[in-house]
Write an enzyme that holds these catalytic residues in place. Structure first.
Site, PDB file in Angstrom:
ATOM      1  N   ILE A   2       3.205   4.403   4.835  1.00 32.33           N
ATOM      2  CA  ILE A   2       2.305   3.972   6.651  1.00 32.33           C
ATOM      3  C   ILE A   2       3.179   3.632   7.223  1.00 32.33           C
ATOM      4  O   ILE A   2       3.458   3.544   8.545  1.00 32.33           O
ATOM      5  CB  ILE A   2       0.723   3.307   6.124  1.00 32.33           C
ATOM      6  CG1 ILE A   2      -0.036   4.041   4.687  1.00 32.33           C
ATOM      7  CG2 ILE A   2       0.698   2.735   7.570  1.00 32.33           C
ATOM      8  CD1 ILE A   2      -0.184   4.956   5.861  1.00 32.33           C
ATOM      9  N   HIS A  53       1.887  14.076   1.813  1.00 32.02           N
ATOM     10  CA  HIS A  53       2.399  12.996   0.173  1.00 32.02           C
ATOM     11  C   HIS A  53       2.388  14.458  -0.344  1.00 32.02           C
ATOM     12  O   HIS A  53       2.361  14.968  -2.126  1.00 32.02           O
ATOM     13  CB  HIS A  53       1.428  12.374  -0.741  1.00 32.02           C
ATOM     14  CG  HIS A  53       1.545  11.146  -0.406  1.00 32.02           C
ATOM     15  ND1 HIS A  53       2.298  10.600   0.505  1.00 32.02           N
ATOM     16  CD2 HIS A  53      -0.112  10.369   0.299  1.00 32.02           C
ATOM     17  CE1 HIS A  53       1.710   8.859   0.659  1.00 32.02           C
ATOM     18  NE2 HIS A  53       0.215   9.754   0.091  1.00 32.02           N
ATOM     19  N   SER A  83       2.026  -0.704  -7.290  1.00 34.49           N
ATOM     20  CA  SER A  83       1.430  -0.745  -5.495  1.00 34.49           C
ATOM     21  C   SER A  83      -0.001  -0.085  -5.934  1.00 34.49           C
ATOM     22  O   SER A  83      -0.951   0.234  -5.145  1.00 34.49           O
ATOM     23  CB  SER A  83       2.191   0.238  -4.850  1.00 34.49           C
ATOM     24  OG  SER A  83       1.639   0.084  -3.937  1.00 34.49           O
ATOM     25  N   THR A 173       7.979  -5.132  10.732  1.00 35.25           N
ATOM     26  CA  THR A 173       7.994  -5.790   9.768  1.00 35.25           C
ATOM     27  C   THR A 173       6.685  -6.195   9.398  1.00 35.25           C
ATOM     28  O   THR A 173       5.323  -5.448   9.595  1.00 35.25           O
ATOM     29  CB  THR A 173       8.096  -7.027  10.493  1.00 35.25           C
ATOM     30  OG1 THR A 173       7.493  -7.537  11.020  1.00 35.25           O
ATOM     31  CG2 THR A 173       9.190  -7.455  10.976  1.00 35.25           C
ATOM     32  N   ARG A 204      -0.356  -4.822   0.595  1.00 33.54           N
ATOM     33  CA  ARG A 204      -0.646  -6.125  -0.401  1.00 33.54           C
ATOM     34  C   ARG A 204       0.025  -6.863  -0.327  1.00 33.54           C
ATOM     35  O   ARG A 204       0.330  -8.243   0.047  1.00 33.54           O
ATOM     36  CB  ARG A 204      -0.872  -5.074  -1.254  1.00 33.54           C
ATOM     37  CG  ARG A 204      -1.683  -6.510  -3.057  1.00 33.54           C
ATOM     38  CD  ARG A 204      -1.986  -5.317  -4.075  1.00 33.54           C
ATOM     39  NE  ARG A 204      -0.323  -5.419  -4.794  1.00 33.54           N
ATOM     40  CZ  ARG A 204       0.763  -5.425  -5.701  1.00 33.54           C
ATOM     41  NH1 ARG A 204       0.294  -6.553  -6.165  1.00 33.54           N
ATOM     42  NH2 ARG A 204       1.785  -5.002  -5.939  1.00 33.54           N
TER      43      ARG A 204
END
Length: 244
Positions: A2, A53, A83, A173, A204
């Site tokens: 992402i 993926h 993750s 960022t 997260r």
């Protein structure tokens, strides 16, 4: 994935970079194998950006056309495991695990979406000469985002002004993506896919070395043995700690 999707959207689309167009990154750079929005990929205007993926053997043969540029982002697998554990427990479409140990076994056996991590990265690396591909590590992006953006621009043969590069870096960022509804998938996972609870967030921590707060010494040592057995002939650099 992402993160890179956001970076590529910022590089290629001026309206995304300048906030003059309010389009989610999922629509700018859809997932090739999921196509959540049922887009006709053939009708997408150039440049077409996809994220995926898929292992190398499942991508269409046209991906071997050297005009197709592939950016392979890899991350140290202990942080991938950590993750993925949290993400699986958040998303209703993924199988939840009651412990890191349970999830670690599934991860190592390849019983997760995306299959076996070691097979995935080895497959792409060992067949890299079949593709126009650049490997870049999540950790290098984290440690030097501007340098990584410039490397990506060079690979894509895309020239941006210093001001535009600054804009890409600022908006890519972790903290800015966390508050940017176009970039963070928060609405999509809640409203279109479904979550088990309201406790977790799509983005997260976005750090390096969080695995240390989750793996026991025994799990860490077991993982190391499997890692070195599988990766001893792959010269890609791995960073395991923020201070390395």
């Amino acid at each position: 994935t992402i993160w890179t999707q956001q970076i590529l959207s910022l590089i290629y689309f001026e309206g995304h970079r300048n906030n003059t167009e309010n389009l989610q990154t999922l629509d700018r750079a859809p997932f090739f194998e999921y196509n959540i929005r049922n887009v006709d990929f053939a009708k997408m205007p150039s440049p077409r950006i996809f994220c995926s993926h898929l292992p190398y053997y499942l991508v269409p043969k046209v991906f071997k056309n050297k005009k197709v540029k592939i950016l392979y982002i890899y991350r140290n697998p202990k942080d991938v495991l950590t993750s993925y554990f949290h993400f699986s427990n958040l998303m209703v479409i993924l199988e939840a695990s009651d412990s890191v140990e349970t999830f670690m076994q599934a991860f190592l056996d390849g019983r997760v979406v995306g299959s076996n991590w070691f097979d995935h990265i080895r497959g792409w690396y060992e067949h890299r000469h079949d593709f126009n591909i650049m490997f870049l590590s999540y950790e290098d992006m984290k440690k030097d985002l501007r340098g990584s953006v410039l490397k990506i621009c060079s690979f894509l043969e895309k020239e941006l002004s210093d001001k535009d590069v600054d804009s890409v870096v600022r908006q890519a960022t972790f903290q800015n993506m966390k508050s940017d509804l176009r970039a963070n998938y928060e609405d999509i996972i809640r409203e279109e896919i479904g979550t088990r609870n309201d406790e977790g967030t799509f983005l997260r921590k976005g750090t390096i070395g969080d695995w240390k707060h989750h793996l026991t010494v025994d799990q860490d040592e077991r993982f190391d043995r499997i890692f070195y057995r599988n990766m001893k002939n792959i010269p890609l650099k791995f960073i395991w700690d923020i201070n390395e």
